[in-house]
Design an enzyme around this catalytic site. Sequence first.
Site, short mmCIF file in Angstrom:
data_model
loop_
_atom_site.label_atom_id
_atom_site.label_comp_id
_atom_site.label_asym_id
_atom_site.label_seq_id
_atom_site.Cartn_x
_atom_site.Cartn_y
_atom_site.Cartn_z
N LYS A 14 48.83 28.01 3.66
CA LYS A 14 49.91 28.60 4.48
C LYS A 14 51.25 27.90 4.25
O LYS A 14 52.30 28.56 4.29
CB LYS A 14 49.53 28.66 5.95
CG LYS A 14 49.20 27.34 6.61
CD LYS A 14 48.72 27.60 8.03
CE LYS A 14 47.91 26.47 8.59
NZ LYS A 14 48.39 25.10 8.47
N ARG A 89 48.73 26.37 18.00
CA ARG A 89 47.36 26.09 17.60
C ARG A 89 46.37 26.22 18.75
O ARG A 89 45.17 26.00 18.55
CB ARG A 89 47.28 24.67 17.05
CG ARG A 89 47.01 24.74 15.55
CD ARG A 89 47.55 23.74 14.74
NE ARG A 89 46.84 22.89 13.88
CZ ARG A 89 47.42 22.42 12.77
NH1 ARG A 89 48.61 22.81 12.40
NH2 ARG A 89 46.79 21.56 12.03
N ARG A 123 43.48 17.74 -2.64
CA ARG A 123 44.92 17.89 -2.38
C ARG A 123 45.63 16.55 -2.55
O ARG A 123 45.14 15.52 -2.12
CB ARG A 123 45.06 18.39 -0.95
CG ARG A 123 46.44 18.59 -0.46
CD ARG A 123 46.47 19.63 0.62
NE ARG A 123 46.02 19.14 1.93
CZ ARG A 123 46.13 19.87 3.03
NH1 ARG A 123 46.62 21.08 2.98
NH2 ARG A 123 45.72 19.39 4.18
N ARG A 156 46.70 12.78 1.62
CA ARG A 156 47.16 12.63 3.00
C ARG A 156 46.16 11.77 3.75
O ARG A 156 44.95 11.88 3.52
CB ARG A 156 47.22 14.01 3.67
CG ARG A 156 48.56 14.67 3.54
CD ARG A 156 48.55 16.08 4.00
NE ARG A 156 47.91 16.32 5.28
CZ ARG A 156 47.98 17.48 5.94
NH1 ARG A 156 48.69 18.47 5.45
NH2 ARG A 156 47.36 17.64 7.09
N ARG A 167 39.39 19.14 12.06
CA ARG A 167 40.44 20.17 12.05
C ARG A 167 39.84 21.57 11.94
O ARG A 167 40.32 22.51 12.58
CB ARG A 167 41.45 19.91 10.92
CG ARG A 167 42.33 18.78 11.33
CD ARG A 167 43.33 18.20 10.37
NE ARG A 167 43.59 18.72 9.08
CZ ARG A 167 43.55 17.98 7.96
NH1 ARG A 167 43.17 16.72 8.01
NH2 ARG A 167 43.87 18.50 6.81
P1 AMP Z 1 49.03 20.16 9.36
O1 AMP Z 1 49.96 19.66 8.32
O2 AMP Z 1 49.45 21.50 9.92
O3 AMP Z 1 47.59 20.14 8.92
O4 AMP Z 1 49.13 19.14 10.60
C1 AMP Z 1 48.79 17.77 10.45
C2 AMP Z 1 48.37 17.20 11.79
O5 AMP Z 1 49.47 17.27 12.72
C3 AMP Z 1 47.23 17.95 12.48
O6 AMP Z 1 45.95 17.53 12.04
C4 AMP Z 1 47.48 17.56 13.94
O7 AMP Z 1 47.06 16.23 14.20
C5 AMP Z 1 49.00 17.58 14.03
N1 AMP Z 1 49.50 18.93 14.38
C6 AMP Z 1 50.22 19.78 13.61
N2 AMP Z 1 50.52 20.91 14.26
C7 AMP Z 1 49.97 20.77 15.50
C8 AMP Z 1 49.92 21.59 16.67
N3 AMP Z 1 50.50 22.81 16.70
N4 AMP Z 1 49.26 21.12 17.76
C9 AMP Z 1 48.69 19.90 17.77
N5 AMP Z 1 48.68 19.08 16.71
C10 AMP Z 1 49.33 19.49 15.58
#
Ligand code: AMP
Length: 212
Positions: A14, A89, A123, A156, A167
Amino acid sequence: MRKYIITGVQGCGKGTQAALLARDFDLVHISVGDIFRWHIQSHTKLAARIQRFTIEGKLVPDELVEEVVRQRLDQHDWNFGFILDGFPRNANQASFFLESFDIDAVILVDVPDKVVLDRIMNRRLCEKCGLDYNLIFHRPKVDGICDVCKGNLVARADDNPEAVRSRLRDYHEKTAPILELFSRKELIIKVDGTRDATAVQQEIRSKLNLQK
Ligand code: AMP
């Protein structure tokens, strides 16, 4: 003005799709995960409050997420619109958002869990410019080095098997149910995210009636 949400399990692509749409249609790409990673790299006050959640792949508490999203949207630099990546989310975040904004479409990038697990473990991210690589289908020219800025490529911190599973669990338990709400409003467009990035992007544009 176009306002989109892009969603899907972690590693569905995404971020890449949002960046392509943002580039060609002058949208502001708002990735909550990127904003959090910036805070952590910059050792801000917020970093200390979010780091333990992000490292374990757990959702950051809603009030912190809402603060970050509100601050970002309050900059009002999105004259042509925005694409929100990784937000909302869960149900709380969705209702917070829908109180203040309407939305034109929710793009769901559909990829089975077993495919994303494979992708995520391969990744890599440039620690300098943030560019994404994948050791299977988007390898750097020189191992471990970014093609563009020559920064080091790293995994990461939250791309380890336990964090990925956490996740995925959160996505199915908390994020997928809010899609039903958007679906009732006929806002969802679903695309097959298992194909290459260009094909996925074409499908998104065609379903959103976007032409460049
Ligand atoms: P992502 O890059 O979208 O996978 O986000 C990395 C991490 O940031 C996630 O595993 C969560 O710990 C936190 N995170 C990102 N977006 C959200 C959200 N909308 N609500 C809660 N935690 C978030």
